[in-house]
Design an enzyme around this catalytic site. Structure first.
Site, PDB file in Angstrom:
ATOM      1  N   CYS A 152      -6.999  -4.361  -1.671  1.00 48.04           N
ATOM      2  CA  CYS A 152      -8.208  -5.041  -1.228  1.00 48.04           C
ATOM      3  C   CYS A 152      -9.081  -5.533  -2.370  1.00 48.04           C
ATOM      4  O   CYS A 152      -9.621  -6.635  -2.315  1.00 48.04           O
ATOM      5  CB  CYS A 152      -9.007  -4.154  -0.271  1.00 48.04           C
ATOM      6  SG  CYS A 152      -9.760  -2.703  -1.048  1.00 48.04           S
ATOM      7  N   TYR A 161      -5.986   4.996  -0.307  1.00 49.98           N
ATOM      8  CA  TYR A 161      -7.403   4.685  -0.116  1.00 49.98           C
ATOM      9  C   TYR A 161      -7.671   4.076   1.257  1.00 49.98           C
ATOM     10  O   TYR A 161      -8.817   4.029   1.704  1.00 49.98           O
ATOM     11  CB  TYR A 161      -7.899   3.744  -1.224  1.00 49.98           C
ATOM     12  CG  TYR A 161      -7.617   2.283  -0.992  1.00 49.98           C
ATOM     13  CD1 TYR A 161      -8.576   1.461  -0.395  1.00 49.98           C
ATOM     14  CD2 TYR A 161      -6.402   1.724  -1.372  1.00 49.98           C
ATOM     15  CE1 TYR A 161      -8.323   0.123  -0.188  1.00 49.98           C
ATOM     16  CE2 TYR A 161      -6.155   0.396  -1.167  1.00 49.98           C
ATOM     17  CZ  TYR A 161      -7.104  -0.413  -0.574  1.00 49.98           C
ATOM     18  OH  TYR A 161      -6.849  -1.741  -0.358  1.00 49.98           O
ATOM     19  N   GLU A 164     -29.366   5.186   9.233  1.00 49.78           N
ATOM     20  CA  GLU A 164     -28.551   5.893  10.210  1.00 49.78           C
ATOM     21  C   GLU A 164     -29.421   6.773  11.104  1.00 49.78           C
ATOM     22  O   GLU A 164     -30.300   7.499  10.620  1.00 49.78           O
ATOM     23  CB  GLU A 164     -27.501   6.750   9.506  1.00 49.78           C
ATOM     24  CG  GLU A 164     -26.356   5.968   8.899  1.00 49.78           C
ATOM     25  CD  GLU A 164     -25.428   5.384   9.933  1.00 49.78           C
ATOM     26  OE1 GLU A 164     -25.658   5.601  11.149  1.00 49.78           O
ATOM     27  OE2 GLU A 164     -24.468   4.700   9.542  1.00 49.78           O
ATOM     28  N   ASN A 188     -20.334   0.152  11.006  1.00 51.50           N
ATOM     29  CA  ASN A 188     -21.202   0.903  11.913  1.00 51.50           C
ATOM     30  C   ASN A 188     -20.477   1.465  13.124  1.00 51.50           C
ATOM     31  O   ASN A 188     -21.105   1.765  14.138  1.00 51.50           O
ATOM     32  CB  ASN A 188     -22.355   0.010  12.383  1.00 51.50           C
ATOM     33  CG  ASN A 188     -23.637   0.797  12.604  1.00 51.50           C
ATOM     34  OD1 ASN A 188     -23.722   1.977  12.288  1.00 51.50           O
ATOM     35  ND2 ASN A 188     -24.642   0.145  13.158  1.00 51.50           N
ATOM     36  N   ASP A 204     -13.206 -11.933   4.162  1.00 54.93           N
ATOM     37  CA  ASP A 204     -12.323 -10.820   3.807  1.00 54.93           C
ATOM     38  C   ASP A 204     -10.899 -11.349   3.710  1.00 54.93           C
ATOM     39  O   ASP A 204     -10.353 -11.860   4.692  1.00 54.93           O
ATOM     40  CB  ASP A 204     -12.420  -9.709   4.855  1.00 54.93           C
ATOM     41  CG  ASP A 204     -11.755  -8.418   4.382  1.00 54.93           C
ATOM     42  OD1 ASP A 204     -11.066  -8.453   3.342  1.00 54.93           O
ATOM     43  OD2 ASP A 204     -11.929  -7.385   5.046  1.00 54.93           O
ATOM     44  N   GLU A 227     -31.110   1.233  14.479  1.00 53.79           N
ATOM     45  CA  GLU A 227     -29.667   1.284  14.257  1.00 53.79           C
ATOM     46  C   GLU A 227     -28.935   1.524  15.572  1.00 53.79           C
ATOM     47  O   GLU A 227     -27.921   0.880  15.863  1.00 53.79           O
ATOM     48  CB  GLU A 227     -29.358   2.386  13.238  1.00 53.79           C
ATOM     49  CG  GLU A 227     -27.899   2.438  12.807  1.00 53.79           C
ATOM     50  CD  GLU A 227     -27.100   3.464  13.594  1.00 53.79           C
ATOM     51  OE1 GLU A 227     -25.867   3.383  13.596  1.00 53.79           O
ATOM     52  OE2 GLU A 227     -27.740   4.331  14.229  1.00 53.79           O
ATOM     53  N   ASP A 283     -18.766   4.139  15.529  1.00 49.22           N
ATOM     54  CA  ASP A 283     -18.862   5.577  15.769  1.00 49.22           C
ATOM     55  C   ASP A 283     -17.461   6.169  15.755  1.00 49.22           C
ATOM     56  O   ASP A 283     -16.493   5.537  16.216  1.00 49.22           O
ATOM     57  CB  ASP A 283     -19.530   5.869  17.107  1.00 49.22           C
ATOM     58  CG  ASP A 283     -21.030   5.589  17.064  1.00 49.22           C
ATOM     59  OD1 ASP A 283     -21.544   5.306  15.965  1.00 49.22           O
ATOM     60  OD2 ASP A 283     -21.666   5.637  18.127  1.00 49.22           O
ATOM     61  N   TRP A 299       0.810  -1.221   0.000  1.00 45.85           N
ATOM     62  CA  TRP A 299       0.000   0.000   0.000  1.00 45.85           C
ATOM     63  C   TRP A 299       0.844   1.271   0.000  1.00 45.85           C
ATOM     64  O   TRP A 299       0.309   2.352   0.180  1.00 45.85           O
ATOM     65  CB  TRP A 299      -0.900   0.011   1.237  1.00 45.85           C
ATOM     66  CG  TRP A 299      -2.033  -0.970   1.171  1.00 45.85           C
ATOM     67  CD1 TRP A 299      -3.300  -0.715   0.734  1.00 45.85           C
ATOM     68  CD2 TRP A 299      -2.011  -2.346   1.527  1.00 45.85           C
ATOM     69  NE1 TRP A 299      -4.062  -1.850   0.790  1.00 45.85           N
ATOM     70  CE2 TRP A 299      -3.301  -2.875   1.287  1.00 45.85           C
ATOM     71  CE3 TRP A 299      -1.033  -3.208   2.018  1.00 45.85           C
ATOM     72  CZ2 TRP A 299      -3.625  -4.197   1.518  1.00 45.85           C
ATOM     73  CZ3 TRP A 299      -1.352  -4.535   2.252  1.00 45.85           C
ATOM     74  CH2 TRP A 299      -2.643  -5.019   1.999  1.00 45.85           C
ATOM     75  N   HIS A 333     -13.335  -0.053   1.177  1.00 51.01           N
ATOM     76  CA  HIS A 333     -12.711  -1.357   1.423  1.00 51.01           C
ATOM     77  C   HIS A 333     -13.599  -2.419   0.774  1.00 51.01           C
ATOM     78  O   HIS A 333     -14.829  -2.326   0.822  1.00 51.01           O
ATOM     79  CB  HIS A 333     -12.558  -1.625   2.921  1.00 51.01           C
ATOM     80  CG  HIS A 333     -11.988  -2.985   3.222  1.00 51.01           C
ATOM     81  ND1 HIS A 333     -10.834  -3.433   2.635  1.00 51.01           N
ATOM     82  CD2 HIS A 333     -12.429  -3.996   4.020  1.00 51.01           C
ATOM     83  CE1 HIS A 333     -10.576  -4.652   3.074  1.00 51.01           C
ATOM     84  NE2 HIS A 333     -11.533  -5.019   3.898  1.00 51.01           N
TER      85      HIS A 333
END
Length: 1414
Positions: free
Chosen positions: A121, A379, A304, A247, A207, A309, A249, A85, A184
């Site tokens: 990725c 990225y 959201e 998700n 992944d 949520e 924060d 990267w 990603h």
């Protein structure tokens, strides 16, 4: 996956899109998965092999998907793609240069498993999707825009700033490197999840990008998407990490000296992460835009800010200890608002402006300290280079709006961009009076031009080159250097890289290439452009390729390891077969339409040629179907979508009626109404099967092509009509109509999965069997119903005529002649009969020529010349005056002349051949003597006498005394001449020869004297050692099966060496042709017998997988050997290379089958290396006359191969077992065992008749013993291991006092595996830590079958005595690791504190143990 269109997209589609960029400027990057490329599947299997994934684990899609997430990245051993990267890709391929997976996997395969440089990725995701689709797992890449990377398991992304607004890398502790990636890419795979609660199947995240370790390996998933949405972070696998990616924060912490830990919460953003999740829409495809993007954000989280949520976030926080302390934010009163303006699209080379709007809502002046910066970033969110930074302090008046702006020019950012042109804006502000803080960030991508792809040919056909143009405009005021294109297209062009000249500023670039399509249908072309100054310019387009009638596609090998070529069905060949065998359905057989071929054959070309005429127009469609042409499959899928059930077809319905009625009519006609044997046998009742035959015909036509249906509906309808018409045999039409109508109404459906491709041999066997059955019906009809007439017009039934024929003199004479032929063949050999048959055919015309000249076969050249002169004078045309006689005489004269020329030519050729053979015989076979003179004289006399007999055509008995005296005089003169001193030339002639010439076709090779000796010695010396080997194998055998296997292998080995030795001895002695022929044939036959005997121990002593071809091998191998012997006896010493090929097939086919279908084959290395010795030896076996001592070298290879096989048999197959030890002990106990109770330390959950059943093995060996009644059995036939374990533990607890914590068995008899496992406790398995249960289930056993129940380690360690039994050399290494090295394997962990452990070993198992362990 029930949706057919999704299956087409996520399994069969070999191109797709991977979305990159930013959430505001997402763009689809075309990727060529190429899962059907001939390198992909071998590379995928090799990767799984290098990952050491067991065969048992490969049966679980969960484990396979998890393994794929690990093997794609190089951070794990033998990974496929090397990730990088930092922008330095000089020693490999830049990630943005790849256009698909095929070239990556091809290079990986060629390198033998070395990582390919480089990937990021989306490259990892593309390769993973290719492997999944190649293995049949539905898979799609998913791009998460604004993707969080939580490194400290807090479910938040934490950023720390000092009092000056500068970000503190690593946070206060230096180990918090949370980051946010612009995007990603991971993969989703579709599967059920029996390991999770119901409802969590479907799409699962895997992944391959190496971010964090899971189970000490860089892998992730499969993670249920539904679990992520609900915040169920406790479910397998890696759910917390995926939850935080979509998700988390974002928490901004500002340095605060008044805070307890030095930082206070500055900002909490709940909607920044997971802005958009995209994948390709299976129902759309857009080459010029991104209208085919499918937004699946709501699959991962609710809207959201919604209550749902927030509840899922709190649910996740409760499940993660490290997250709780970060969710204690307090509301802060803010009287100054800040807003960072979004930057939408900025073209490369264009300036842009950063704007922050500040509004003071208070009634007082506010002093603002602010910082604004712009930086290029990778990225992944990692900062690359600072582009511009501005800051300062200023006052904002009450109720006033202030705007801050920073202008960035092309010169500011152009040389600071990295990879994909990502730019991130940071803004930070502090209000001095209220200590209010604010921060924001924004990212965007510098937009680049699109690469246009134009097809310049109006019509594109398979095999015909097409021109493709790639174009774009340089948007920069700078020259582009180091320019290159990368392009590929499945079925059009393999991945290729092309360098081009430098591109001047603002230049329009056009580059053309020639592609040659190899596959028809809709194809994709994907291309990228990159240079030193400008990268990642991409484009794609579609092209429709039409078929070409004379084109056959050959995918030639590109790998050094040799790749099999692939050939599609050829249209021209199909039409050729149609012309020569259309009425037999030959063209349909070629196109894998066996049902269609059978229907045509049995109905005289589908009702006297009507179906054949139709086929002429449909053959191109059939070829496209057979080749799985892309356009054809797409059209078919479209019809399936539009018509859930196949639409009604009159042609197919008519075909069903036609075939059903013809078959029914033939069948009824073939069953006689009267007794076959008067008063004894009547088979008229078979006519009740007529409705079934009619239904079978309608079913067969209904299952042709891409439609199918079950047999039940037409069968029931046919019999219903049969009963309605009063069981009338003539109701064929009604039964057929009912069957065909019922099939079309209730049974007909699409064939949505391809029919299994059977081997050519199986297909031919099935077709031949059905054809023979059809002919049997036809002949039965003729036999019982037809009649014949003689010359006088008298009519006789075929049945009576056939019986009369069997009693006729002609048939009796034929049987006598057949018996004579059989006797002659046994006495003189079947090859002699073949030669006689050839001679009777008179292929040279010799017999006919002799008959014309009035001679017999013993005629000499003088006889032929004399007869020719006589007949030519007699039939010379000039001797006849009448015209018609002159013409007849001329024809006769020419016939005589041709006969003479033919016979003279044949005689001349034979004389030349005899001279050549005689010369070779004299030079090779004439004795070379160095013995006593009397013996020399005697042998020489016999030799000369035989030569004289041959030359004169007389027998020895007619020689006169004077003739014998002449022969004796000749011999004395020869002796006198031989007694003279030998010249150097004569000495050279009498030297030993190491090799003779290669034998002629149909003749055996004649070894030299030294070769004879070598042949005898090389096998004779092994006869007695092989006898010793047989005795040692019998000594090691512990049961009848082992003894039979040892006898078979050992006796075949002895006979092989013995018969071969006798043959070579007789050949060396000579003068015994019959005995030589007998042993020669026996020697060749013993090769086949020995091949079968070599496999016999493996096929009888190993458990063979049920329901596979391997199960039939014990019989098949002897059938193959018998067929080989039969062929060899009939065609002895003929077609030698064909004979060698048969040897290889008989030896190779069973070996390959064993290696592929037997999961645990100990000794495979020895078996394979031994077979390799045989194969190499076969080369020498057929090299007599080319390599000196070739046959003796072959003997040595046989000795080496058989020695290896003997070693493997003794090591892995012979010897004792725990079951055998226990059974023998039970049979030897004479006392009362009625109070004994027998339990199983572990048991496989299979039926008792399975070879894997422990109880089944005891039952088979104990027979009807009363001991079986005292066995405490688990419910081994129940597939639910958990229930079986609970049930068995309950049964065991009844054997001990109530309340016992652990069982106290008097004796446990245990085995030990070659990996150190005992019972079903395997190394590294989680069951080793079980400390509550007596009996535990195991559903993922490394050894098949996977489902078992077993005693736990504490239950075993509370026994009073544990006895381990181990036999055979295969256990020697593991016993040393356990008993000497003390390696903590499951068997080593068995150590009862209040009991003792005893080991029972044989000599072979204990060979590696020191004497003190004995």
């Amino acid at each position: 996956m029930e949706n057919e269109r999704e299956r087409q997209e996520y399994v069969l589609n070999d191109t797709g899109k991977i979305y990159v960029g930013s959430f505001k400027q997402a763009r689809g990057r075309r990727w060529v998965f190429a899962q059907f490329d001939d390198t992909v599947l071998p590379a995928s299997i090799m990767a799984l092999e290098l990952a050491k994934m067991s065969s048992a684990d490969r049966s679980s899609p969960i484990k396979v998907a998890r393994a794929i997430s690990a093997i794609v990245n190089q951070n794990n051993e033998n990974g496929i793609v090397h990730g990088r990267w930092d922008g330095s890709y000089a020693d490999g391929t830049a990630p943005y240069d790849w256009t698909g997976s095929a070239s990556i996997l091809e290079k990986y395969l060629e390198s033998g498993g070395k990582p390919i440089k480089y990937g990021q990725c989306w490259v990892f995701a593309g390769v993973a999707a290719t492997i999944c689709r190649a293995l049949g797992i539905p898979c799609r890449p998913v791009s998460n825009f604004v993707s969080a990377h939580d490194t400290d398991a807090t479910l938040t992304v934490d950023k720390y700033f000092d009092v000056h607004g500068e970000e503190i890398q690593g946070g206060p502790s230096g180990d918090s490197f949370d980051s946010i990636w612009n995007f990603h890419v991971w993969n989703e795979v579709w599967m059920t999840r029996p390991d999770l609660p119901q409802g969590y199947g479907g799409w699962q995240v895997i992944d391959s990008t190496p971010q964090e370790q899971s189970d000490s390996i860089y892998q992730l998933g499969p993670t249920s998407v539904l679990a992520v949405k609900r915040g169920e972070v406790g479910l397998l696998y890696d759910t917390p990490f995926v939850f935080s990616e979509v998700n988390a924060d974002v928490m901004h912490w500002l340095q605060d000296l008044k805070s307890d830990w030095g930082f206070s919460l500055h900002k909490q953003s709940t909607d920044h992460v997971g802005r958009k999740l995209l994948t390709k829409n299976p129902y759309r495809d857009d080459d010029f835009g991104d209208s085919d993007a499918l937004d699946i954000t709501l699959d991962y989280k609710d809207s959201e800010g919604s209550n749902e949520e927030r509840m899922s976030v709190m649910n996740a926080v409760r499940g993660v200890e490290g997250a709780r302390r970060f969710y204690n934010a307090r509301d802060v009163v803010e009287d100054v608002t800040f807003e960072l303006a979004d930057i939408e699209k900025i073209g490369v080379g264009k300036p842009f402006r950063i704007t922050v709007t500040i509004v003071n809502k208070s009634n007082e002046i506010r002093t603002i300290k602010s910082t604004i910066s712009a930086a290029s970033v990778y990225y992944t969110g990692v900062k690359a280079k600072l582009i511009k930074k501005s800051g300062g302090k200023f006052a904002v008046r009450p109720r006033y709006r202030e705007t801050l702006s920073v202008d960035v020019t092309e010169e500011d950012y152009l040389d600071r961009l990295v990879d994909y042109g990502n730019i991130k804006i940071y803004a930070l502000a502090t209000v001095e009076e209220t200590k209010q803080t604010w921060s924001a960030e924004d990212d965007f991508i510098i937009e680049k031009p699109i690469l246009n792809i134009q097809i310049r040919d109006a019509v594109v056909e398979v095999g015909k080159p097409l021109t493709v143009a790639f174009s774009f405009k340089n948007p920069l005021n700078a020259t582009l250097t180091d320019c290159r294109f990368m392009f590929e297209g499945p079925g059009l062009q393999r991945p290729r890289r092309v360098s081009i000249k430098d591109i001047t500023p603002r230049e329009n670039v056009v580059h053309t290439e020639k592609f040659t399509p190899k596959r028809e249908g809709k194809r994709k072309i994907v291309a990228t452009f990159a240079s030193k100054q400008l990268i990642d310019i991409t484009g794609s387009t579609s092209v429709m390729v039409k078929p070409h009638c004379a084109w056959v596609v050959f995918r030639r090998s590109r790998l050094k390891l040799g790749r099999a070529s692939i050939m599609g069905k050829n249209l021209c060949l199909a039409y050729f077969l149609y012309l020569i065998g259309g009425f037999c359905g030959l063209h349909q057989l070629y196109l894998n339409r066996s049902f269609h071929a059978l229907a045509i054959f049995t109905t005289c070309g589908a009702f006297f040629g009507l179906g054949i005429i139709r086929d002429f127009f449909w053959i191109p469609t059939y070829v496209r179907s057979a080749n799985n042409d892309g356009a054809f499959i797409e059209d078919l899928a479209d019809r399936m979508r539009r018509h859930p059930k196949p639409p009604f077809s009159w042609s197919r319905y008519g075909g069903q009626l036609l075939v059903g009625m013809i078959w029914g009519s033939w069948f009824v006609a073939a069953i006689p109404e009267n007794d076959i044997i008067k008063g004894t046998l009547n088979i008229r009742g078979l006519r009740t099967l007529m409705p079934a035959v009619c239904a079978l015909g309608t079913w067969l036509v209904g299952n042709i092509g891409h439609e199918r249906g079950n047999f039940k509906a037409p069968l029931l309808a046919g019999y219903l009509a049969y009963f309605v018409y009063g069981l009338n045999d003539r109701s064929i039409t009604s039964c057929t109509l009912a069957s065909a109508s019922a099939f079309n109404k209730w049974s007909r459906e699409w064939r949505r999965t391809p029919s299994p491709r059977r081997s050519l041999v199986r297909r031919l066997f099935s077709v031949v069997a059905l054809v023979l059955l059809f002919y049997a019906v036809v002949f039965s009809y003729l036999y019982f119903n037809c009649s014949v007439k003689d010359n006088s017009g008298v009519e006789t039934r075929c049945k009576d005529a056939f019986i009369n024929f069997l009693n006729s003199p002609a048939w009796k004479d034929f049987k006598v002649q057949l018996g004579h032929l059989w006797t002659y063949g046994r006495e003189h050999g079947w090859s002699r009969i073949w030669k006689e048959i050839i001679n009777s055919i008179d292929p040279l015309g010799e017999q006919n020529a002799l008959e014309i000249l009035g001679l017999d076969s013993s005629a000499t050249q003088e006889d032929i010349t004399s007869a020719y002169r006589k007949l030519s004078r007699q039939w010379h045309p000039d001797r006849f005056k009448e015209e018609f006689k002159k013409i007849d005489a001329q024809e006769k004269f020419i016939e005589i002349q041709q006969a003479y020329e033919k016979l003279s030519d044949i005689k001349a050729k034979r004389r030349r051949q005899n001279r050549k053979s005689q010369t070779e015989s004299d030079s090779e076979s004439q004795p070379e003597f160095n013995v006593h003179e009397d013996l020399f004289y005697l042998l020489r006399f016999e030799y000369v006498l035989s030569r004289l007999c041959v030359s004169s055509g007389a027998s020895e008995s007619v020689f006169s005394m004077e003739f014998r005296a002449s022969a004796e005089l000749l011999l004395r003169n020869a002796i006198a001449s031989d007694s003279r001193p030998a010249s150097p030339a004569r000495k050279r002639k009498t030297e030993k020869k190491w090799m003779n010439k290669v034998a002629e076709c149909g003749q055996a090779y004649r070894p030299t004297e030294v070769e004879h000796v070598a042949n005898i010695i090389s096998h004779a010396i092994w006869i007695f050692p092989s006898t010793h080997l047989l005795l040692s194998m019998l000594d090691m055998s512990v049961n009848v099966r082992q003894s039979v296997a040892a006898w078979t292998f050992g006796s075949a080995l002895i006979l092989l060496f013995l018969v071969s030795t006798l043959f070579h001895v007789v050949s060396w002695i000579g003068n015994m042709p019959l005995l030589k022929e007998f042993f020669h044939r026996g020697d060749r036959a013993m090769i086949y017998i020995f091949i079968a005997a070599s496999y016999f121990p493996w096929l009888t002593l190993l458990p063979l997988p049920a329901g596979t071809f391997t199960e039939t091998l014990p019989m098949t191998i002897w059938v193959l050997a018998s067929l080989g012997i039969l062929y060899q006896q009939i065609f002895h010493e003929q077609y030698k290379w064909l004979e060698m090929l048969i040897y290889m097939c008989v030896a190779g086919i069973p070996g390959i089958t064993i290696a592929l279908e037997i999961d645990e084959l100990h000794g495979l290395d020895e078996l394979g290396i031994g077979g390799l010795f045989y194969i190499i030896g076969m080369v020498f076996f057929k090299s007599d006359g080319r390599i000196p001592f070739a046959h003796a070298i072959w003997h040595l290879h046989v000795i080496c191969g058989s020695s290896l096989h003997y070693s493997a048999i003794c090591r892995y197959l012979l010897g004792g077992s725990v079951i055998g030890l226990v059974v023998n002990a039970i049979k030897g106990i004479k006392s009362d065992m009625s109070r004994w109770r027998w339990i199983f330390c572990d048991e496989r959950l299979v039926n008792e008749d399975s070879p894997d059943s422990t109880y089944g093995a005891y039952k088979a060996q104990l027979g009807s013993s009363d001991v079986l009644e005292n066995f405490i059995l688990p419910r081994f036939a129940d597939p639910d291991a958990e229930l079986v374990a609970d049930d068995y533990e309950t049964k065991l607890k009844r054997l001990f006092p109530a309340g016992s914590d652990w069982p106290s068995f008097d004796l446990l008899i245990l085995g030990v595996g070659e990996d150190g496992h005992t019972a079903s406790l395997f190394p590294g398995h989680e069951l080793l830590s079980e400390d509550h249960r007596w009996v535990a289930p195991i559903t993922d056993s490394p050894k098949p079958p996977p489902n078992r129940v077993t005693l736990t380690l504490p239950a075993i360690n509370h026994a009073k005595q544990c006895v381990f039994a181990a036999f055979g050399a295969g256990k020697a290494d593991i016993l040393k690791r356990i008993l000497v090295d003390g390696e903590e394997l499951p068997a080593f962990l068995v150590n009862p504190p209040d009991g003792k452990v005893v080991w029972i070993l044989d000599e072979a198992a204990g060979v590696n143990l020191p004497k003190e362990h004995a």
